[in-house]
Structures are given as structure tokens and as C-alpha cells.
Design a protein around this motif. Structure first.
Motif, PDB file in Angstrom:
ATOM      1  N   ARG A  50       0.836  -1.194   0.000  1.00 27.13           N
ATOM      2  CA  ARG A  50       0.000   0.000   0.000  1.00 27.13           C
ATOM      3  C   ARG A  50       0.874   1.249   0.000  1.00 27.13           C
ATOM      4  NH1 ARG A  50      -4.290  -1.092   4.690  1.00 27.13           N
ATOM      5  NH2 ARG A  50      -2.742  -2.632   5.307  1.00 27.13           N
ATOM      6  N   PRO A  51       0.561   2.230  -0.815  1.00 29.35           N
ATOM      7  CA  PRO A  51       1.418   3.406  -0.921  1.00 29.35           C
ATOM      8  C   PRO A  51       1.195   4.395   0.213  1.00 29.35           C
ATOM      9  CG  PRO A  51      -0.453   3.626  -2.382  1.00 29.35           C
ATOM     10  CD  PRO A  51      -0.561   2.250  -1.769  1.00 29.35           C
ATOM     11  N   VAL A  52       2.142   5.305   0.356  1.00 25.42           N
ATOM     12  CA  VAL A  52       2.045   6.406   1.309  1.00 25.42           C
ATOM     13  C   VAL A  52       1.282   7.552   0.652  1.00 25.42           C
ATOM     14  CG1 VAL A  52       3.362   8.096   2.656  1.00 25.42           C
ATOM     15  CG2 VAL A  52       4.221   5.741   2.400  1.00 25.42           C
ATOM     16  N   ALA A  53       0.369   8.162   1.401  1.00 27.05           N
ATOM     17  CA  ALA A  53      -0.366   9.329   0.915  1.00 27.05           C
ATOM     18  C   ALA A  53       0.410  10.586   1.285  1.00 27.05           C
ATOM     19  CB  ALA A  53      -1.762   9.374   1.528  1.00 27.05           C
ATOM     20  N   LEU A  54       0.834  11.355   0.272  1.00 29.99           N
ATOM     21  CA  LEU A  54       1.598  12.580   0.481  1.00 29.99           C
ATOM     22  C   LEU A  54       0.709  13.781   0.208  1.00 29.99           C
ATOM     23  CD1 LEU A  54       4.327  14.052   0.976  1.00 29.99           C
ATOM     24  CD2 LEU A  54       4.784  13.783  -1.482  1.00 29.99           C
ATOM     25  N   THR A  55       0.456  14.600   1.229  1.00 34.20           N
ATOM     26  CA  THR A  55      -0.379  15.782   1.042  1.00 34.20           C
ATOM     27  C   THR A  55       0.409  16.882   0.345  1.00 34.20           C
ATOM     28  OG1 THR A  55       0.189  16.783   3.180  1.00 34.20           O
ATOM     29  CG2 THR A  55      -1.649  15.207   3.150  1.00 34.20           C
ATOM     30  N   CYS A  56      -0.291  17.787  -0.318  1.00 40.42           N
ATOM     31  CA  CYS A  56       0.371  18.808  -1.124  1.00 40.42           C
ATOM     32  C   CYS A  56       0.966  19.936  -0.305  1.00 40.42           C
ATOM     33  CB  CYS A  56      -0.602  19.383  -2.155  1.00 40.42           C
ATOM     34  SG  CYS A  56      -2.052  20.189  -1.438  1.00 40.42           S
ATOM     35  N   GLY A  57       0.435  20.164   0.918  1.00 43.80           N
ATOM     36  CA  GLY A  57       0.895  21.315   1.679  1.00 43.80           C
ATOM     37  C   GLY A  57       0.459  22.618   1.017  1.00 43.80           C
ATOM     38  N   ASP A  58       1.105  23.716   1.405  1.00 39.79           N
ATOM     39  CA  ASP A  58       0.777  25.015   0.826  1.00 39.79           C
ATOM     40  C   ASP A  58       1.223  25.049  -0.634  1.00 39.79           C
ATOM     41  OD1 ASP A  58       0.716  27.736   0.037  1.00 39.79           O
ATOM     42  OD2 ASP A  58       0.907  28.363   2.118  1.00 39.79           O
ATOM     43  N   PRO A  59       0.307  25.285  -1.564  1.00 38.37           N
ATOM     44  CA  PRO A  59       0.679  25.288  -2.986  1.00 38.37           C
ATOM     45  C   PRO A  59       1.713  26.337  -3.358  1.00 38.37           C
ATOM     46  CG  PRO A  59      -1.708  25.145  -2.727  1.00 38.37           C
ATOM     47  CD  PRO A  59      -1.139  25.452  -1.377  1.00 38.37           C
ATOM     48  N   ALA A  60       1.855  27.379  -2.537  1.00 42.65           N
ATOM     49  CA  ALA A  60       2.807  28.445  -2.838  1.00 42.65           C
ATOM     50  C   ALA A  60       4.208  28.146  -2.317  1.00 42.65           C
ATOM     51  CB  ALA A  60       2.324  29.775  -2.250  1.00 42.65           C
ATOM     52  N   GLY A  61       4.343  27.046  -1.574  1.00 41.41           N
ATOM     53  CA  GLY A  61       5.630  26.688  -1.013  1.00 41.41           C
ATOM     54  C   GLY A  61       6.399  25.719  -1.888  1.00 41.41           C
ATOM     55  N   ILE A  62       7.364  25.044  -1.283  1.00 37.89           N
ATOM     56  CA  ILE A  62       8.252  24.151  -2.043  1.00 37.89           C
ATOM     57  C   ILE A  62       7.723  22.726  -2.126  1.00 37.89           C
ATOM     58  CG2 ILE A  62      10.301  25.511  -1.498  1.00 37.89           C
ATOM     59  CD1 ILE A  62      10.999  23.360   0.624  1.00 37.89           C
ATOM     60  N   GLY A  63       6.526  22.473  -1.594  1.00 37.61           N
ATOM     61  CA  GLY A  63       6.017  21.111  -1.519  1.00 37.61           C
ATOM     62  C   GLY A  63       6.013  20.351  -2.828  1.00 37.61           C
ATOM     63  N   ALA A  64       5.443  20.945  -3.877  1.00 38.38           N
ATOM     64  CA  ALA A  64       5.316  20.232  -5.149  1.00 38.38           C
ATOM     65  C   ALA A  64       6.680  19.902  -5.744  1.00 38.38           C
ATOM     66  CB  ALA A  64       4.494  21.061  -6.128  1.00 38.38           C
ATOM     67  N   GLU A  65       7.614  20.838  -5.670  1.00 36.33           N
ATOM     68  CA  GLU A  65       8.911  20.589  -6.304  1.00 36.33           C
ATOM     69  C   GLU A  65       9.736  19.560  -5.549  1.00 36.33           C
ATOM     70  OE1 GLU A  65      11.639  24.284  -5.904  1.00 36.33           O
ATOM     71  OE2 GLU A  65       9.598  25.045  -5.571  1.00 36.33           O
ATOM     72  N   ILE A  66       9.640  19.547  -4.205  1.00 43.38           N
ATOM     73  CA  ILE A  66      10.401  18.520  -3.489  1.00 43.38           C
ATOM     74  C   ILE A  66       9.720  17.159  -3.590  1.00 43.38           C
ATOM     75  CG2 ILE A  66      11.553  20.132  -1.933  1.00 43.38           C
ATOM     76  CD1 ILE A  66       9.654  19.228   0.300  1.00 43.38           C
ATOM     77  N   ALA A  67       8.392  17.147  -3.795  1.00 44.91           N
ATOM     78  CA  ALA A  67       7.706  15.870  -4.029  1.00 44.91           C
ATOM     79  C   ALA A  67       8.209  15.234  -5.323  1.00 44.91           C
ATOM     80  CB  ALA A  67       6.197  16.081  -4.082  1.00 44.91           C
ATOM     81  N   LEU A  68       8.317  16.027  -6.370  1.00 40.13           N
ATOM     82  CA  LEU A  68       8.833  15.514  -7.641  1.00 40.13           C
ATOM     83  C   LEU A  68      10.295  15.076  -7.510  1.00 40.13           C
ATOM     84  CD1 LEU A  68       7.208  18.239  -9.877  1.00 40.13           C
ATOM     85  CD2 LEU A  68       6.736  15.783 -10.082  1.00 40.13           C
ATOM     86  N   ALA A  69      11.076  15.860  -6.780  1.00 39.23           N
ATOM     87  CA  ALA A  69      12.482  15.509  -6.588  1.00 39.23           C
ATOM     88  C   ALA A  69      12.624  14.236  -5.766  1.00 39.23           C
ATOM     89  CB  ALA A  69      13.222  16.660  -5.914  1.00 39.23           C
ATOM     90  N   ALA A  70      11.743  14.064  -4.779  1.00 37.85           N
ATOM     91  CA  ALA A  70      11.775  12.841  -3.970  1.00 37.85           C
ATOM     92  C   ALA A  70      11.427  11.628  -4.810  1.00 37.85           C
ATOM     93  CB  ALA A  70      10.808  12.972  -2.789  1.00 37.85           C
ATOM     94  N   ARG A  71      10.455  11.762  -5.695  1.00 42.27           N
ATOM     95  CA  ARG A  71      10.093  10.650  -6.592  1.00 42.27           C
ATOM     96  C   ARG A  71      11.285  10.260  -7.467  1.00 42.27           C
ATOM     97  NH1 ARG A  71       9.363   6.387  -8.901  1.00 42.27           N
ATOM     98  NH2 ARG A  71       7.755   6.033 -10.476  1.00 42.27           N
ATOM     99  N   ALA A  72      11.987  11.277  -7.991  1.00 43.68           N
ATOM    100  CA  ALA A  72      13.138  10.994  -8.836  1.00 43.68           C
ATOM    101  C   ALA A  72      14.260  10.327  -8.046  1.00 43.68           C
ATOM    102  CB  ALA A  72      13.641  12.290  -9.475  1.00 43.68           C
ATOM    103  N   ARG A  73      14.461  10.762  -6.816  1.00 47.62           N
ATOM    104  CA  ARG A  73      15.542  10.208  -6.012  1.00 47.62           C
ATOM    105  C   ARG A  73      15.202   8.808  -5.516  1.00 47.62           C
ATOM    106  NH1 ARG A  73      18.307  13.633  -1.190  1.00 47.62           N
ATOM    107  NH2 ARG A  73      18.613  15.060  -2.960  1.00 47.62           N
TER     108      ARG A  73
END
Length: 325
Positions: free
Chosen positions: A5-28
Motif C-alpha cells: 500500500r502506498p504512502v499518501a503525500l499531502t500537497c501542503g501550501d501550494p505556494a511553497g516548495i512542496g510540489a517541487e520537493i515531491a517531484l524531486a523525492a520521486r526521482a531520487r
């Protein structure tokens, strides 16, 4: 992606760094940790590699190099570094949705990206001091414990976001005992440590030095620890706070329970500034989070460090394995 079962990752504040570090975490991480991001796909950086899924179980089979996204519409676009109160309710709803998915058995854990409490209060009347209290409300529990963890150290502050002058009043025997009990139960259940070794810091310099620098250790901290030891807890202390965080000392315990915020967080941020993970103990579900904020000042520049998020996702997966979920 790997099975489970996967982990659910919330988006956090859309104006912050959440989306970009989520993508970077997926790549890493590659296929190491299955997770899906809950948020508005339009809030992802331009050119982001993602795949919208209809249900959490699809996250384990998304195309290589793409981040699984469970779409959740927001009313306004995301402007890096410019938080928009109009999106506040969406941020809150995403957290509640992630918890519901875990409670419903569709995800193994919740990992939360940073929020801005003031924006949530201004935009949606958010009635909680922060993530942790909201998650406790969603989980139906009255008291939880914040633990910061990295491979070299785990710390728990008994009091958290209060003025230093308030600590002696707020820090009571009941609070410290409850903190220790929740911490020990959490290490057993979520980290597979059958008999946790707990180092308890003193409140005063040199743990009071026999009453010369404060009497809390003599009057109630030491007697409380002795009573809990008699009940089977492996407790050390009260220990002088300035001698309990060097490498040799850390090897002798599994967690350090500290009396106030900086007493706990300065050591772990010194030992591993980028790899610390915020864990909430005492919830009926697993919750981890990177140990940093929204970082509006660097949002959208593609320079945010995903290390803490990577560690948080890994820890969520490890905790899920310990719980067998």
C-alpha cells in the motif's frame, strides 16, 4: 514501483516548495517507496513528470520516472512564494482526505508537506495550532507526541511551541509521564523496539546540580522517573542536557525526552539538519513530515533540498512495515 500500500503525500501550501520537493523525492527514490501526491495537478511545476491516478492502488504501477497524482481541485492557481488564502480550504481538505484514505485501508501512512497555519486561519478559519493538533482531531485522540528523528538521534520535546518562561508552569509530572508513556508505546509499535531505552533530560543546567541551579529534578522529576522504572520502563536521568548528545552518549539510548523545544531540536538539527523527520506518535495512523517549512523565499526556483522529505517517506514505509499495514 514496489508492491504494498502506498504512502499518501499531502500537497501542503501550494505556494511553497512542496510540489517541487515531491517531484524531486520521486526521482531520487525511484521504485523504493510507493507514494502518491494529493493535490491540484495544475499546481505542479511546468514540465513536471506525473501521472494522474483514479485510486491509491494505482500508484504502485505508474510509469517509471513519473509521480503518481491523486487529483484534488483547488480554486486558484499556485504562485510560488505568494500564499493565497483562497486555497486554504483545499489544503485542509487534502489533509483530511489523506487521513481518510489511510483509515480506510487504501494507503499505509500519511506524509504531510509543509503548511502555513496563518494562511489557513485567515482563509478558512483553521481552528488548530498546527498540523499535529488537526491530525489528532481527525484521529480522535486527545494527546499526541512530536518526535524528531534521524538515523543518529531521536528526540521528543515534552513542551513545544511556548515561551521559555512558560515551560516551568506547563511542564507538570502528568505531562512528562504521559509524554514518556506515549513515546515508549510509539517506539514499540512503530519502530519495532521491544524495550526502548529512554534518556530524560533535566530541566535546569547540569540537571539542577543537586539543587544549586533549580529544584525541579529533586522535587519531582527524579521521583517520577524512579516510579516509572519500578513499573518496568528503562529510563536514564534526569541527565545533564549538555552531556547527553555526543556520539558515545547517543549510543546508550533509543530516544531522548527533553523538557522544551530548543533543548530537543538544536541537537538533532546539528547532527542532521537535512535528514530530520517529524513523526507524530500516539495517532491511530502513521504520520511523518519533513522537518522544515514552506520556504516561500526559494519556492519555484528548483533549488529546494528534498532530503528531509525522502527521509520522511522512507520512515513512513518503515513504520508501516513495523505496524504490519
Amino acid at each position: 514501483m514496489s508492491a504494498g500500500r502506498p504512502v499518501a503525500l499531502t500537497c501542503g501550501d501550494p505556494a511553497g516548495i512542496g510540489a517541487e520537493i515531491a517531484l524531486a523525492a520521486r526521482a531520487r527514490l525511484g521504485d523504493e517507496v510507493p507514494f502518491f501526491w494529493i493535490g491540484d495537478p495544475s499546481h505542479l511545476p511546468q514540465g513536471a513528470a506525473f501521472q494522474v491516478i483514479a485510486a491509491p492502488d494505482e500508484a504502485v504501477s505508474v510509469a517509471a520516472g513519473r509521480m503518481a497524482v491523486l487529483a484534488h481541485d483547488f480554486p486558484r492557481p499556485a504562485l510560488p512564494g505568494q500564499p493565497d488564502p483562497a486555497n486554504a480550504q483545499g489544503v485542509i481538505d487534502v489533509i483530511a482526505r489523506a487521513v481518510a484514505l489511510v483509515q480506510g485501508g487504501q494507503a499505509s501512512a500519511v506524509c504531510t508537506l509543509p503548511i502555513n497555519k496563518k494562511v489557513l486561519k485567515d482563509g478558512a478559519g483553521f481552528a488548530f495550532p498546527g498540523h499535529t493538533e488537526f491530525l489528532a482531531h481527525l484521529g480522535g485522540v486527545g494527546r499526541v507526541v512530536m518526535m524528531l528523528a534521524c538515523p543518529a538521534l531521536r528526540v521528543v520535546p515534552a513542551t513545544i511551541h511556548i515561551a521559555l518562561s512558560e515551560v516551568p508552569r506547563v511542564l507538570t509530572p502528568e505531562l512528562l509521564e504521559e509524554t514518556i508513556r506515549i513515546t515508549v508505546a510509539g517506539l514499540r509499535r512503530d519502530f519495532g523496539i521491544a524495550a526502548p531505552r529512554v534518556a530524560v533530560a533535566g530541566l535546569n543546567p547540569h540537571a539542577g546540580e543537586g539543587g544549586a541551579m533549580g529544584r525541579e529534578e529533586i522535587d519531582w522529576i527524579a521521583p517520577l522517573l524512579e516510579r516509572l522504572r519500578a513499573g518496568g520502563f528503562d529510563l536514564r536521568g534526569p541527565m545533564p542536557p549538555d552531556t547527553m548528545f555526543h556520539a558515545a552518549a547517543r549510543a546508550r539510548y533509543d530516544v531522548a525526552v527533553c523538557m522544551y523545544h530548543d533543548q530537543a531540536l538544536i541537537p538533532i538539527k546539528t547532527v542532521d539538519f537535512d535528514g530530520g523527520v517529524n513523526v507524530t506518535l500516539g495517532l491511530p495512523f502513521i504520520r511523518t513530515s519533513p522537518d522544515h517549512g514552506t520556504a516561500y523565499d526559494i519556492a519555484g526556483r528548483g533549488i529546494a533540498n528534498p532530503s528531509s522529505l525522502v527521509a520522511a517517506l522512507k520512515m513512513a514505509q518503515q513504520m508501516a512495515a513495523a505496524r504490519g499495514v
